[in-house]
Write a protein that holds these residues in place. Structure first.
Motif, PDB file in Angstrom:
ATOM      1  N   TYR A  50     -22.882 -38.226  70.130  1.00 28.30           N
ATOM      2  CA  TYR A  50     -21.940 -39.149  70.765  1.00 28.30           C
ATOM      3  C   TYR A  50     -22.763 -39.961  71.767  1.00 28.30           C
ATOM      4  CZ  TYR A  50     -17.471 -40.157  73.232  1.00 28.30           C
ATOM      5  OH  TYR A  50     -16.366 -40.739  73.801  1.00 28.30           O
ATOM      6  N   ILE A  51     -22.459 -41.233  71.896  1.00 31.60           N
ATOM      7  CA  ILE A  51     -23.255 -42.129  72.744  1.00 31.60           C
ATOM      8  C   ILE A  51     -23.297 -41.676  74.214  1.00 31.60           C
ATOM      9  CG2 ILE A  51     -21.384 -43.738  73.291  1.00 31.60           C
ATOM     10  CD1 ILE A  51     -23.499 -46.017  72.599  1.00 31.60           C
ATOM     11  N   ASN A  52     -22.344 -40.805  74.610  1.00 25.49           N
ATOM     12  CA  ASN A  52     -22.325 -40.255  75.983  1.00 25.49           C
ATOM     13  C   ASN A  52     -23.414 -39.187  76.119  1.00 25.49           C
ATOM     14  OD1 ASN A  52     -19.784 -41.484  75.448  1.00 25.49           O
ATOM     15  ND2 ASN A  52     -18.857 -40.395  77.154  1.00 25.49           N
ATOM     16  N   CYS A  53     -24.661 -39.622  76.089  1.00 25.45           N
ATOM     17  CA  CYS A  53     -25.787 -38.679  76.208  1.00 25.45           C
ATOM     18  C   CYS A  53     -27.001 -39.477  76.711  1.00 25.45           C
ATOM     19  CB  CYS A  53     -26.092 -38.029  74.853  1.00 25.45           C
ATOM     20  SG  CYS A  53     -26.632 -39.168  73.579  1.00 25.45           S
ATOM     21  N   SER A  54     -28.024 -38.743  77.116  1.00 23.60           N
ATOM     22  CA  SER A  54     -29.211 -39.410  77.668  1.00 23.60           C
ATOM     23  C   SER A  54     -30.055 -40.056  76.560  1.00 23.60           C
ATOM     24  CB  SER A  54     -30.068 -38.370  78.401  1.00 23.60           C
ATOM     25  OG  SER A  54     -30.544 -37.431  77.443  1.00 23.60           O
ATOM     26  N   ALA A  55     -30.984 -40.908  76.967  1.00 21.92           N
ATOM     27  CA  ALA A  55     -31.914 -41.519  76.005  1.00 21.92           C
ATOM     28  C   ALA A  55     -32.740 -40.430  75.319  1.00 21.92           C
ATOM     29  CB  ALA A  55     -32.833 -42.506  76.732  1.00 21.92           C
ATOM     30  N   GLU A  56     -33.068 -39.350  76.057  1.00 24.70           N
ATOM     31  CA  GLU A  56     -33.876 -38.260  75.478  1.00 24.70           C
ATOM     32  C   GLU A  56     -33.100 -37.565  74.366  1.00 24.70           C
ATOM     33  OE1 GLU A  56     -33.543 -38.898  78.698  1.00 24.70           O
ATOM     34  OE2 GLU A  56     -35.580 -39.105  79.483  1.00 24.70           O
ATOM     35  N   ARG A  73     -17.641 -31.139  72.412  1.00 25.78           N
ATOM     36  CA  ARG A  73     -17.050 -30.205  71.440  1.00 25.78           C
ATOM     37  C   ARG A  73     -15.623 -30.605  71.062  1.00 25.78           C
ATOM     38  NH1 ARG A  73     -15.727 -25.615  75.664  1.00 25.78           N
ATOM     39  NH2 ARG A  73     -13.704 -26.467  76.201  1.00 25.78           N
ATOM     40  N   ASN A  74     -14.905 -31.312  71.955  1.00 24.41           N
ATOM     41  CA  ASN A  74     -13.530 -31.702  71.607  1.00 24.41           C
ATOM     42  C   ASN A  74     -13.526 -32.829  70.574  1.00 24.41           C
ATOM     43  OD1 ASN A  74     -12.483 -29.814  73.316  1.00 24.41           O
ATOM     44  ND2 ASN A  74     -12.123 -31.238  75.005  1.00 24.41           N
ATOM     45  N   LEU A  75     -14.364 -33.832  70.788  1.00 23.43           N
ATOM     46  CA  LEU A  75     -14.482 -34.904  69.793  1.00 23.43           C
ATOM     47  C   LEU A  75     -14.982 -34.308  68.474  1.00 23.43           C
ATOM     48  CD1 LEU A  75     -14.545 -37.883  68.871  1.00 23.43           C
ATOM     49  CD2 LEU A  75     -16.780 -38.113  69.958  1.00 23.43           C
ATOM     50  N   GLY A  76     -15.952 -33.387  68.567  1.00 20.07           N
ATOM     51  CA  GLY A  76     -16.495 -32.753  67.361  1.00 20.07           C
ATOM     52  C   GLY A  76     -15.423 -31.979  66.606  1.00 20.07           C
ATOM     53  N   ALA A  77     -14.586 -31.223  67.340  1.00 21.30           N
ATOM     54  CA  ALA A  77     -13.534 -30.426  66.686  1.00 21.30           C
ATOM     55  C   ALA A  77     -12.505 -31.360  66.038  1.00 21.30           C
ATOM     56  CB  ALA A  77     -12.859 -29.527  67.712  1.00 21.30           C
ATOM     57  N   TRP A  78     -12.216 -32.470  66.723  1.00 23.45           N
ATOM     58  CA  TRP A  78     -11.258 -33.440  66.174  1.00 23.45           C
ATOM     59  C   TRP A  78     -11.816 -34.065  64.875  1.00 23.45           C
ATOM     60  CZ3 TRP A  78     -11.288 -39.014  66.021  1.00 23.45           C
ATOM     61  CH2 TRP A  78     -10.051 -39.577  65.696  1.00 23.45           C
ATOM     62  N   LEU A  79     -13.131 -34.341  64.893  1.00 25.60           N
ATOM     63  CA  LEU A  79     -13.766 -34.909  63.696  1.00 25.60           C
ATOM     64  C   LEU A  79     -13.793 -33.880  62.560  1.00 25.60           C
ATOM     65  CD1 LEU A  79     -16.697 -36.766  65.460  1.00 25.60           C
ATOM     66  CD2 LEU A  79     -14.848 -37.862  64.163  1.00 25.60           C
ATOM     67  N   GLY A 126     -20.227 -29.155  74.996  1.00 29.52           N
ATOM     68  CA  GLY A 126     -19.996 -30.003  76.179  1.00 29.52           C
ATOM     69  C   GLY A 126     -18.551 -30.485  76.246  1.00 29.52           C
ATOM     70  N   THR A 127     -18.101 -30.790  77.468  1.00 30.46           N
ATOM     71  CA  THR A 127     -16.755 -31.380  77.625  1.00 30.46           C
ATOM     72  C   THR A 127     -16.810 -32.452  78.715  1.00 30.46           C
ATOM     73  OG1 THR A 127     -16.192 -29.675  79.227  1.00 30.46           O
ATOM     74  CG2 THR A 127     -15.353 -29.339  76.988  1.00 30.46           C
ATOM     75  N   PRO A 151      -9.970 -38.873  72.083  1.00 32.79           N
ATOM     76  CA  PRO A 151     -10.389 -37.639  71.390  1.00 32.79           C
ATOM     77  C   PRO A 151     -11.232 -36.691  72.234  1.00 32.79           C
ATOM     78  CG  PRO A 151     -11.567 -39.546  70.521  1.00 32.79           C
ATOM     79  CD  PRO A 151     -10.499 -40.077  71.428  1.00 32.79           C
ATOM     80  N   GLU A 152     -11.572 -37.064  73.468  1.00 28.35           N
ATOM     81  CA  GLU A 152     -12.280 -36.118  74.348  1.00 28.35           C
ATOM     82  C   GLU A 152     -11.319 -35.084  74.943  1.00 28.35           C
ATOM     83  OE1 GLU A 152     -14.399 -38.333  77.334  1.00 28.35           O
ATOM     84  OE2 GLU A 152     -15.515 -39.452  75.837  1.00 28.35           O
ATOM     85  N   CYS A 153      -9.988 -35.266  74.746  1.00 28.21           N
ATOM     86  CA  CYS A 153      -9.017 -34.288  75.275  1.00 28.21           C
ATOM     87  C   CYS A 153      -9.117 -32.980  74.500  1.00 28.21           C
ATOM     88  CB  CYS A 153      -7.588 -34.825  75.133  1.00 28.21           C
ATOM     89  SG  CYS A 153      -7.235 -36.268  76.137  1.00 28.21           S
TER      90      CYS A 153
END
Ligand code: 13P
Ligand code: SF4
Length: 311
Positions: free
Chosen positions: A114-120, A153-159, A172-173, A201-203
């Protein structure tokens, strides 16, 4: 203490012209920041806007990973952010060395981040997604391709639910979206039985199960504009209500509170670090700037470009 101009909005506007700067703002920013921005959007729309701009300077009013993405996509521009400390709990929850360890244990898995992560973390990923295109990105892999999904993990579970897959999930949440209270939702629904529940979907999964519609910030905005319901319970950061009210002034919008009604815990504390004062100072001093080494930028660019290429 810095001496600030009396007419802050006028001063920001003058500096924007002088610097040939563009102001990009996420939907979660304070209304006064959204109103002075050149472009408002969700994380995917903002990444696209950053990629296309011809401005010399990008003032990114959002959180660190968003401004960092703008820099990865647009290395020749100066990218500044009002407050460098505007982070994201999802990005913080996934340190790159820990993800590298999990990746080493799952060598046959592709890594979708998910784009909500560091460049690394981006640099360790095969492809990036946002909440707008996550399902399309996941469906672009053959059904039998194992996937490690990070960091939400919430977006992942939804997917997983949407696609019938069993992706391995990084745990992560988001500190904002995990706080929405199912009990408050039930209370609100009992008072507004015709209301439609719309959620990011992060809920948490138990909350998403109650939602009539799940989508990214821009998808939620579009749903409010086009759906026939007249009342919506909104389970995401309430900054989005500013554009919803503008787009659908006759509709009733009820922001879902967090578990503790006495705190503003449904507001993202990182997004809310940005202020008009800090925007003015960032444009005046052209800092704080987003910088990174060229090898890291190139490694993070490849999975981002794969996402952009998927449309
Ligand atoms: P969007 O992709 O909908 O902009 O969401 C980003 C985000 O940080 C949500 O908390
Ligand atoms: Fe990160 Fe959550 Fe804030 Fe979005 S709302 S920027 S996911 S902490």
């Amino acid at each position: 203490m810095e001496k600030l101009p009396h007419d802050l909005l006028g001063a920001i506007d003058a500096l924007r012209k002088e610097r040939n700067a563009v102001i990009l703002a996420h939907y979660y920013q304070d209304p006064d920041i959204q109103d002075i921005a050149d472009f408002i959007g969700d994380s995917l729309q903002l990444a696209r806007a950053a990629q296309k701009t011809t401005a010399d300077v990008i003032l990114f009013c959002g959180v660190h990973f968003m401004a960092e993405t703008a820099k990865i996509l647009n290395p020749d521009r100066i990218v500044i952010i009002p407050d460098l400390a505007a982070g994201c709990s999802l990005a913080d929850a996934c340190p790159a060395p820990a993800l590298a360890k999990m990746k080493a244990k799952l060598p046959d898995h592709k890594v979708v981040s998910y784009i909500n992560c560091s460049a690394e973390v981006k640099a360790l990923s095969d492809v990036i997604c946002t909440s707008s295109n996550a399902e399309r990105v996941i469906r672009s892999f053959p059904d039998d391709q194992p996937i490690l999904f990070a960091p939400d993990r919430n977006l992942g579970a939804w997917l997983n639910k949407r696609t019938g897959r069993q992706m391995a999930l990084w745990p992560g949440t988001c500190i904002v979206h995990e706080t929405f209270s199912e009990r408050k939702l039930i209370e609100l629904l009992s008072r507004h039985p015709a209301a439609k529940v719309i959620a990011h979907p992060e809920c948490e999964p138990t909350l998403l199960e109650q939602a009539h519609f799940v989508g990214s910030t821009s998808a939620l905005l579009e749903f409010v504009k086009t759906d026939s319901a007249s009342t919506f319970i909104v389970a995401t950061e309430p900054g989005i209500l500013h554009q919803m009210k503008k787009a659908a002034p006759t509709k009733e919008l009820l922001p879902l509170p967090g578990t503790d009604e006495n705190c503003a815990c449904n507001e993202c504390p990182h997004m809310r670090r940005n202020t008009l004062e800090k925007m003015y100072l960032a444009l005046r001093d052209l800092k704080p700037r987003l910088e990174m080494s060229e090898p890291l930028r190139l490694a993070a660019l490849a999975p981002l470009e794969r996402m952009m290429g998927l449309g």
